[in-house]
Design an enzyme around this catalytic site. Structure first.
Site, PDB file in Angstrom:
ATOM      1  CD  GLU A  87      -3.132  -1.103   2.033  1.00 43.80           C
ATOM      2  OE1 GLU A  87      -3.003  -0.473   3.082  1.00 43.80           O
ATOM      3  OE2 GLU A  87      -4.182  -1.695   1.718  1.00 43.80           O
ATOM      4  CB  CYS A 119      13.129  14.626   4.460  1.00 46.44           C
ATOM      5  SG  CYS A 119      13.619  13.781   2.948  1.00 46.44           S
ATOM      6  CD  GLU A 156      -3.993  -6.358   2.187  1.00 47.56           C
ATOM      7  OE1 GLU A 156      -4.735  -5.734   2.973  1.00 47.56           O
ATOM      8  OE2 GLU A 156      -2.782  -6.127   2.082  1.00 47.56           O
ATOM      9  CG  PHE A 196      -8.925  -8.268  18.858  1.00 48.71           C
ATOM     10  CD1 PHE A 196      -9.088  -9.595  19.239  1.00 48.71           C
ATOM     11  CD2 PHE A 196      -8.420  -7.369  19.791  1.00 48.71           C
ATOM     12  CE1 PHE A 196      -8.777 -10.011  20.523  1.00 48.71           C
ATOM     13  CE2 PHE A 196      -8.103  -7.785  21.077  1.00 48.71           C
ATOM     14  CZ  PHE A 196      -8.274  -9.115  21.446  1.00 48.71           C
TER      15      PHE A 196
HETATM   16  C1  GAL Z   1      -4.399  -3.192   4.590  1.00 46.87           C
HETATM   17  C2  GAL Z   1      -2.941  -3.608   4.738  1.00 46.87           C
HETATM   18  C3  GAL Z   1      -2.812  -4.921   5.501  1.00 46.87           C
HETATM   19  C4  GAL Z   1      -3.677  -4.902   6.731  1.00 46.87           C
HETATM   20  C5  GAL Z   1      -5.101  -4.586   6.341  1.00 46.87           C
HETATM   21  C6  GAL Z   1      -6.045  -4.540   7.501  1.00 46.87           C
HETATM   22  O1  GAL Z   1      -4.514  -1.835   4.371  1.00 46.87           O
HETATM   23  O2  GAL Z   1      -2.332  -3.751   3.497  1.00 46.87           O
HETATM   24  O3  GAL Z   1      -1.466  -5.129   5.832  1.00 46.87           O
HETATM   25  O4  GAL Z   1      -3.175  -3.967   7.619  1.00 46.87           O
HETATM   26  O5  GAL Z   1      -5.139  -3.330   5.734  1.00 46.87           O
HETATM   27  O6  GAL Z   1      -7.342  -4.217   7.096  1.00 46.87           O
END
Ligand code: GAL
Length: 678
Positions: free
Chosen positions: A152, A164, A312, A362
């Protein structure tokens, strides 16, 4: 891309075995349960720097080597990440310059993630040393299929750029390259306003809350620069992992992330992927959430006009919102199918197993802290896995090929929301989503495209709040409409050029739109107004342009009240073989539905079933080269929905025949075989 990924739909997850190295039995259980859940790919290494390189120059790949080997034996593929998303403490302790500096000039403290300066030569050198070794060790392994660069990029917060001194110096170089001379820069920035002309390149500084925040063009240029700089960092890592490997590369994008122009960034990637966390069950009406998720998927697919990866998603609930509902029965399957319907080649999760400690313990995962595979979430995940497996042959070679496009452009976004007036709370994303929602409700797929993208092949282009016109844009749209395209645009469009300098004299598309913009009114909420379109009265919001029409422009609706009563509020103008619609006042949802229904009809667009859809139900079409394909029919209501009046279709999964009528279960998706493209 399908061949690159082994020709099957990926069902996978972010997997962090490095958090469990002291628990060998956990890894054995993971492997067993991954097979049970039909997981066929895992993303490894996303934040593993401190384990891969526990001390500067001391590398430990043994654990990763062993795990990749065991995954190979289990026939599970690996997406291998570079670990730059989070830096180890030894790095930040020894080289504090690798940490970002905030806009107010303070350097971040060590810790968290996404905290690196993408300009820092030390950061680049250190990550390269590691990436090259990863490439050498794993870049040719049979089950490693894709490089996942960092995580991300740009971080989870809107402004996680680095400010910087090294970034400032690079920004000045970038400005020199863009403008050549200070004279040109001062002209582009309207520099004499408040005595802001530069006389030395060294005077240039990024925008800052306690410094320059009033020069809108500087803000836009800074964001352009940040995208360039991040792209160059990403390319740096790509080159490093390519040292010994020819594997394709991706990086995971986020939902409408303002910090980076993804249209620019995607050019250096082979595959676009993104992380989707819709806020399901925040309210009973899931349609607006489905619209936003769908828009994200369509945007990712449209970038390369080929399948993307859902990198994801969460099989249950996240942990970082005020309220974090679990997915109600059916929603996990439906939202996963929604991604496939919109062109994804995967359903992947964050995360496989909940960690025991720290920030994300969690956060939802396929495996909870307790009960192994005996959970609702595990069962849901396994069901998705089985369905994806059986769908592989069916979706192979198909992708959505929409004939409608909605313009969504990052530079326009930055310029529009930086500028002062006519209102300070203009929200580009909400406006674009409002214009997309009618397409979703009609079941017509769209591509989200940038202003630099080609519009050939589309019959309808919508351009809401298209404030900043980039070079060549007006000519492209003139050609598009002249050749028969349907173009819909709004108030506050065509206001400035790429430097945020207002156009003078005329709107650049005045001839095409057939309107003359005069002023824009932004009254308080008590000053209600409306417009009547096709006999129905629609309230208008608090952005109202005063426009005049040229001779042959059709006035479709006028303001009904106040001093603007009788002035045009909605127009259509024939230009060449096409038509340009102009919405002068902020429309409500019902007006947009009515207008886009008309515009879509004119553009020859209808959904593949050819019927009106009940609210909350939508369809998406993935076609193959022969014109046939799959119609995904999705019900986002938590109650059954009835569809009537279509022809005859075969269910691609069950073989069931539906003749003229079908009942969709609550939160469900059916996949029908389409013999021909509509
Ligand atoms: C995304 C991130 C993951 C995890 C996830 C949780 O933004 O890439 O590593 O943190 O969110 O929802």
């Amino acid at each position: 891309m399908e061949t690159m990924l082994g020709g099957h739909l990926l069902h996978g997850c972010d997997y962090n075995p490095e958090q469990w190295l002291e628990y060998p039995e956990v890894f054995e259980e993971d492997l067993r349960l991954m097979k049970a859940a039909e997981i066929n790919s895992v993303t490894l290494g996303v934040f593993s720097w401190s384990v891969l390189e526990p001390e500067e120059g001391v590398y430990d790949f043994e654990w990763l080597d062993r795990i990749i080997g065991r995954l190979w034996e289990a026939d599970i593929q690996v997406i291998l990440a570079t670990p730059s998303g989070a830096m180890p403490h030894w790095l930040t302790q020894k080289y504090p310059e690798v940490m970002q500096v905030r806009a107010d000039g303070r350097r971040n403290l060590p810790g968290k993630r996404h905290n690196f300066c993408y300009t820092s030569p030390i950061m680049r050198e250190k990550i390269k040393e590691l990436d090259v070794r990863l490439s050498e060790k794993f870049g040719q392994r049979d089950n490693v299929i894709l490089w996942h660069i960092s995580n991300e990029l740009g971080g989870n917060f809107e402004d996680s750029a680095c400010y910087c001194e090294q970034c400032q110096a690079a920004f000045r170089q970038w400005m020199k390259k863009r403008y050549g001379t200070l004279k040109r820069l001062n002209q582009a920035y309207w520099g004499r306003f408040w005595s802001h002309s530069y006389t030395d390149w060294e005077q240039i500084h990024s925008p800052a809350p306690h410094g320059e925040w009033t020069v809108t063009a500087l803000e836009v240029d800074w964001r352009r620069f940040v995208t360039e700089q991040m792209s160059s960092f990403c390319l740096w890592e790509i080159n490093a992992v390519r040292t010994y490997s020819k594997l394709p590369v991706t990086t995971n994008f986020m939902d409408f992330f303002k910090g980076l122009d993804y249209h620019r960034l995607q050019r250096i990637l082979d595959i676009v992927s993104w992380d989707s966390y819709p806020q399901w069950h925040a309210q009973k009406d899931e349609a607006p959430v489905a619209v936003r998720a769908s828009a994200g998927h369509h945007m990712m697919r449209a970038m390369k006009k080929q399948p993307f990866l859902l990198m994801e998603s969460v099989p249950s609930g996240v942990n970082w919102r005020m309220f974090n509902p679990l997915k109600r029965p059916g929603m996990h399957m439906l939202s996963s199918m929604q991604a496939i319907a919109c062109g994804s080649a995967s359903v992947q999760y964050f995360q496989w197993r909940k960690g025991r400690g720290s920030y994300e313990k969690f956060h939802g995962a396929v495996l909870d802290h307790k009960n192994g595979s005996c959970t609702r979430t595990f069962a849901d995940t396994a069901r998705v896995g089985r369905r994806l497996k059986s769908l592989t042959g069916l979706v192979e070679g198909t992708v959505n090929r929409p004939r409608a496009a909605v313009i969504f452009d990052w530079e326009n976004w930055w310029a529009l929301e930086t500028t002062t007036g006519p209102r300070l709370d203009i929200d580009y994303v909400s406006c674009v989503l409002a214009h997309y929602a009618p397409f979703w409700e009609m079941g017509i797929d769209v591509d989200f495209i940038g202003m630099d993208d080609c519009v050939e092949g589309y019959t309808l282009v919508a351009a809401p709040l298209n404030y900043m016109y980039k070079d060549g844009y007006a000519d492209k749209i003139r050609r598009f409409v002249g050749e028969g395209g349907i173009y819909v645009t709004t108030y506050f469009s065509g206001m400035t050029d790429e430097s945020d300098l207002c156009f003078i004299g005329h709107h650049p598309l005045e001839d095409v739109l057939g309107i003359i913009q005069e002023e824009i009114d932004a009254p308080g909420p008590e000053f209600e107004n409306s417009m009547i379109f096709n006999g129905i009265s629609y309230p208008v919001g608090n952005l109202r342009e005063l426009i005049h029409v040229s001779g042959d422009t059709q006035v479709l609706a006028c303001y009904t009240d106040d001093y603007v009563k009788g002035m045009p509020a909605l127009t259509a103008h024939s230009f060449g073989r096409g038509t340009a619609y102009y919405i002068a006042a902020e429309p409500d949802r019902a007006l947009l539905n009515a207008l886009y229904k008309e515009a879509a009809g004119k553009a020859g667009l209808k959904n593949p079933l050819g019927i009106p859809l009940p609210y909350g139900v939508t369809v998406s079409l993935r076609t193959n080269q022969d014109g046939g394909g799959l119609i995904f029919v999705m019900n986002f209501k938590n109650e059954p929905a009835e569809l009537c009046g279509f022809g005859q279709y075969t269910d691609g999964e069950t073989g069931e025949i539906y003749k003229h009528q079908m009942i969709l279960e609550p939160f469900s998706c059916r996949i029908l075989i389409s013999e021909e493209t509509v």
